[in-house]
Design a protein around this motif. Sequence first.
Motif, PDB file in Angstrom:
ATOM      1  N   GLN A  57      -9.604  13.044 -47.380  1.00 38.22           N
ATOM      2  CA  GLN A  57      -9.039  12.770 -46.015  1.00 38.22           C
ATOM      3  C   GLN A  57      -7.593  12.289 -46.040  1.00 38.22           C
ATOM      4  OE1 GLN A  57     -11.994  13.661 -44.108  1.00 38.22           O
ATOM      5  NE2 GLN A  57     -11.486  12.089 -42.944  1.00 38.22           N
ATOM      6  N   ALA A  58      -6.882  12.589 -44.855  1.00 41.73           N
ATOM      7  CA  ALA A  58      -5.441  12.566 -44.953  1.00 41.73           C
ATOM      8  C   ALA A  58      -5.174  11.981 -43.556  1.00 41.73           C
ATOM      9  CB  ALA A  58      -4.750  13.513 -45.168  1.00 41.73           C
ATOM     10  N   LYS A  59      -4.246  11.407 -43.312  1.00 40.09           N
ATOM     11  CA  LYS A  59      -3.644  10.856 -42.075  1.00 40.09           C
ATOM     12  C   LYS A  59      -2.366  11.766 -41.581  1.00 40.09           C
ATOM     13  CE  LYS A  59      -2.368   6.963 -39.127  1.00 40.09           C
ATOM     14  NZ  LYS A  59      -2.479   5.481 -39.032  1.00 40.09           N
ATOM     15  N   ALA A  60      -2.177  12.036 -40.835  1.00 43.31           N
ATOM     16  CA  ALA A  60      -0.921  12.905 -40.099  1.00 43.31           C
ATOM     17  C   ALA A  60      -0.149  12.082 -39.449  1.00 43.31           C
ATOM     18  CB  ALA A  60      -1.455  14.048 -39.222  1.00 43.31           C
ATOM     19  N   PRO A 115      -5.485  11.179 -35.585  1.00 41.23           N
ATOM     20  CA  PRO A 115      -4.596  11.896 -36.922  1.00 41.23           C
ATOM     21  C   PRO A 115      -5.258  12.020 -38.244  1.00 41.23           C
ATOM     22  CG  PRO A 115      -4.057   9.599 -35.958  1.00 41.23           C
ATOM     23  CD  PRO A 115      -4.963  10.338 -34.916  1.00 41.23           C
ATOM     24  N   VAL A 116      -6.333  11.414 -38.498  1.00 42.75           N
ATOM     25  CA  VAL A 116      -6.931  11.591 -39.674  1.00 42.75           C
ATOM     26  C   VAL A 116      -7.608  12.934 -39.350  1.00 42.75           C
ATOM     27  CG1 VAL A 116      -9.003  10.514 -41.210  1.00 42.75           C
ATOM     28  CG2 VAL A 116      -7.363   9.064 -39.782  1.00 42.75           C
ATOM     29  N   ALA A 117      -7.754  13.722 -40.660  1.00 41.32           N
ATOM     30  CA  ALA A 117      -8.337  15.019 -40.875  1.00 41.32           C
ATOM     31  C   ALA A 117      -8.873  15.264 -42.540  1.00 41.32           C
ATOM     32  CB  ALA A 117      -6.971  15.964 -40.713  1.00 41.32           C
ATOM     33  N   THR A 118      -9.489  16.143 -42.371  1.00 43.03           N
ATOM     34  CA  THR A 118      -9.873  16.355 -43.937  1.00 43.03           C
ATOM     35  C   THR A 118      -9.120  17.618 -44.191  1.00 43.03           C
ATOM     36  OG1 THR A 118     -12.164  16.030 -43.095  1.00 43.03           O
ATOM     37  CG2 THR A 118     -11.959  17.358 -45.082  1.00 43.03           C
ATOM     38  N   VAL A 119      -8.665  17.492 -45.491  1.00 49.98           N
ATOM     39  CA  VAL A 119      -7.694  18.605 -46.324  1.00 49.98           C
ATOM     40  C   VAL A 119      -8.519  19.141 -47.320  1.00 49.98           C
ATOM     41  CG1 VAL A 119      -5.543  18.929 -47.088  1.00 49.98           C
ATOM     42  CG2 VAL A 119      -5.737  17.373 -45.108  1.00 49.98           C
ATOM     43  N   GLU A 120      -8.418  20.446 -47.301  1.00 43.92           N
ATOM     44  CA  GLU A 120      -8.775  21.195 -48.721  1.00 43.92           C
ATOM     45  C   GLU A 120      -7.583  21.879 -49.454  1.00 43.92           C
ATOM     46  OE1 GLU A 120     -12.581  23.673 -48.106  1.00 43.92           O
ATOM     47  OE2 GLU A 120     -12.386  22.688 -46.197  1.00 43.92           O
ATOM     48  N   VAL A 121      -7.182  21.321 -50.520  1.00 49.39           N
ATOM     49  CA  VAL A 121      -6.007  22.141 -51.500  1.00 49.39           C
ATOM     50  C   VAL A 121      -6.751  22.278 -52.508  1.00 49.39           C
ATOM     51  CG1 VAL A 121      -4.122  21.674 -52.587  1.00 49.39           C
ATOM     52  CG2 VAL A 121      -4.683  20.515 -50.349  1.00 49.39           C
ATOM     53  N   GLY A 122      -6.655  23.896 -52.818  1.00 46.61           N
ATOM     54  CA  GLY A 122      -7.460  24.340 -54.088  1.00 46.61           C
ATOM     55  C   GLY A 122      -8.987  23.869 -53.927  1.00 46.61           C
ATOM     56  N   ASP A 176       5.785  15.007 -53.077  1.00 46.83           N
ATOM     57  CA  ASP A 176       5.077  13.900 -53.839  1.00 46.83           C
ATOM     58  C   ASP A 176       3.703  13.819 -53.558  1.00 46.83           C
ATOM     59  OD1 ASP A 176       7.464  12.983 -54.976  1.00 46.83           O
ATOM     60  OD2 ASP A 176       8.131  11.930 -53.071  1.00 46.83           O
ATOM     61  N   GLU A 177       3.178  12.517 -53.197  1.00 45.35           N
ATOM     62  CA  GLU A 177       1.695  12.649 -52.866  1.00 45.35           C
ATOM     63  C   GLU A 177       1.402  13.055 -51.606  1.00 45.35           C
ATOM     64  OE1 GLU A 177      -0.471  10.820 -54.914  1.00 45.35           O
ATOM     65  OE2 GLU A 177       1.246  11.136 -56.511  1.00 45.35           O
ATOM     66  N   ARG A 178       2.212  13.499 -50.698  1.00 45.27           N
ATOM     67  CA  ARG A 178       1.864  14.128 -49.410  1.00 45.27           C
ATOM     68  C   ARG A 178       1.995  15.595 -49.322  1.00 45.27           C
ATOM     69  NH1 ARG A 178       6.819  11.863 -45.496  1.00 45.27           N
ATOM     70  NH2 ARG A 178       8.469  13.094 -46.421  1.00 45.27           N
ATOM     71  N   TYR A 179       1.332  15.873 -48.216  1.00 47.97           N
ATOM     72  CA  TYR A 179       1.689  17.718 -47.789  1.00 47.97           C
ATOM     73  C   TYR A 179       2.220  17.847 -46.617  1.00 47.97           C
ATOM     74  CZ  TYR A 179      -1.877  17.512 -51.671  1.00 47.97           C
ATOM     75  OH  TYR A 179      -2.490  17.537 -52.888  1.00 47.97           O
ATOM     76  N   VAL A 180       3.142  18.623 -46.641  1.00 51.34           N
ATOM     77  CA  VAL A 180       4.061  18.633 -45.482  1.00 51.34           C
ATOM     78  C   VAL A 180       3.550  20.010 -44.706  1.00 51.34           C
ATOM     79  CG1 VAL A 180       6.189  19.053 -44.346  1.00 51.34           C
ATOM     80  CG2 VAL A 180       5.929  17.460 -45.961  1.00 51.34           C
ATOM     81  N   ARG A 203      11.295  25.480 -28.099  1.00 52.15           N
ATOM     82  CA  ARG A 203      10.868  24.077 -28.490  1.00 52.15           C
ATOM     83  C   ARG A 203      11.090  23.727 -30.006  1.00 52.15           C
ATOM     84  NH1 ARG A 203       5.915  24.276 -31.840  1.00 52.15           N
ATOM     85  NH2 ARG A 203       5.300  26.407 -32.210  1.00 52.15           N
ATOM     86  N   ARG A 204      11.273  22.246 -30.231  1.00 51.38           N
ATOM     87  CA  ARG A 204      11.558  21.772 -31.301  1.00 51.38           C
ATOM     88  C   ARG A 204      10.389  21.990 -32.243  1.00 51.38           C
ATOM     89  NH1 ARG A 204      15.193  19.974 -34.568  1.00 51.38           N
ATOM     90  NH2 ARG A 204      14.987  17.844 -35.756  1.00 51.38           N
ATOM     91  N   ILE A 205      10.096  22.545 -33.353  1.00 47.24           N
ATOM     92  CA  ILE A 205       8.865  22.678 -34.079  1.00 47.24           C
ATOM     93  C   ILE A 205       8.738  21.479 -34.756  1.00 47.24           C
ATOM     94  CG2 ILE A 205       7.782  23.897 -35.939  1.00 47.24           C
ATOM     95  CD1 ILE A 205       9.319  26.347 -34.854  1.00 47.24           C
ATOM     96  N   PRO A 206       7.547  20.857 -34.761  1.00 41.11           N
ATOM     97  CA  PRO A 206       6.988  19.411 -35.189  1.00 41.11           C
ATOM     98  C   PRO A 206       6.526  19.682 -36.601  1.00 41.11           C
ATOM     99  CG  PRO A 206       5.829  19.705 -33.162  1.00 41.11           C
ATOM    100  CD  PRO A 206       6.656  21.156 -33.416  1.00 41.11           C
ATOM    101  N   VAL A 207       7.237  18.897 -37.421  1.00 39.11           N
ATOM    102  CA  VAL A 207       6.761  18.688 -38.866  1.00 39.11           C
ATOM    103  C   VAL A 207       5.917  17.427 -38.833  1.00 39.11           C
ATOM    104  CG1 VAL A 207       7.876  18.265 -40.964  1.00 39.11           C
ATOM    105  CG2 VAL A 207       9.041  20.128 -39.594  1.00 39.11           C
ATOM    106  N   LEU A 208       4.924  17.572 -39.781  1.00 35.50           N
ATOM    107  CA  LEU A 208       4.086  16.584 -40.075  1.00 35.50           C
ATOM    108  C   LEU A 208       3.684  16.134 -41.692  1.00 35.50           C
ATOM    109  CD1 LEU A 208       2.053  18.159 -37.364  1.00 35.50           C
ATOM    110  CD2 LEU A 208       2.120  15.535 -36.918  1.00 35.50           C
ATOM    111  N   ALA A 209       3.624  15.083 -41.924  1.00 34.35           N
ATOM    112  CA  ALA A 209       3.033  14.695 -43.318  1.00 34.35           C
ATOM    113  C   ALA A 209       1.898  14.451 -43.291  1.00 34.35           C
ATOM    114  CB  ALA A 209       4.199  13.475 -43.754  1.00 34.35           C
ATOM    115  N   LEU A 210       0.899  14.930 -44.261  1.00 36.23           N
ATOM    116  CA  LEU A 210      -0.529  14.636 -44.476  1.00 36.23           C
ATOM    117  C   LEU A 210      -0.653  13.699 -45.711  1.00 36.23           C
ATOM    118  CD1 LEU A 210      -2.125  18.198 -43.888  1.00 36.23           C
ATOM    119  CD2 LEU A 210      -2.172  16.179 -42.515  1.00 36.23           C
ATOM    120  N   ASN A 211      -0.785  12.526 -45.304  1.00 30.19           N
ATOM    121  CA  ASN A 211      -0.747  11.372 -46.411  1.00 30.19           C
ATOM    122  C   ASN A 211      -1.947  10.928 -46.760  1.00 30.19           C
ATOM    123  OD1 ASN A 211       2.196  10.813 -46.295  1.00 30.19           O
ATOM    124  ND2 ASN A 211       1.518   9.856 -44.309  1.00 30.19           N
TER     125      ASN A 211
END
Length: 137
Positions: A91-94, A79-86, A53-57, A125-133
């Motif tokens: 800015q997104a919050k993880a 938790p706030v990062a800069t994301v480049e897609v294409g 949807d609107e987020r990047y996993v 280890r249990r590999i973490p999954v994060l959503a970038l909103n």
Amino acid sequence: MANDFNQQIIDEFRANGGRVGGMFEGSPLLLLTTTGARSGRQVTTPVMYLPDDERYVIIASNAGADTHPAWYHNLRAHPVATVEVGTETFQAKAVPVEGEERDQLYARMVAVAPQFADYERKTSRRIPVLALNPENA
């Protein structure tokens, strides 16, 4: 050596509107710029993602190593990062994804990129999954 490898991917990504060749050709790839947990420095890392949807996993697999990748620790501290897609930058919050939703998203990533199944088998280890909103979404 990993930093040189990452820098080549970053340069290619930015020069080609988010497209890269080699081992990541055709893979959904984003550039994640985090703030160092201890250093406070900005660090950019290429990371495979799963659109949801609107987020990047993103998945903190670290190629199946027994330690989390540095970017994961950075996001936990800041938790706030800069994301480049294409050609987009935002800015997104993880946010950590847990439980059944985590498992479903991990399985979706395995369907797109089967090496993630190997990463899970290689580590205890249990590999973490994060959503970038995205902050503007």
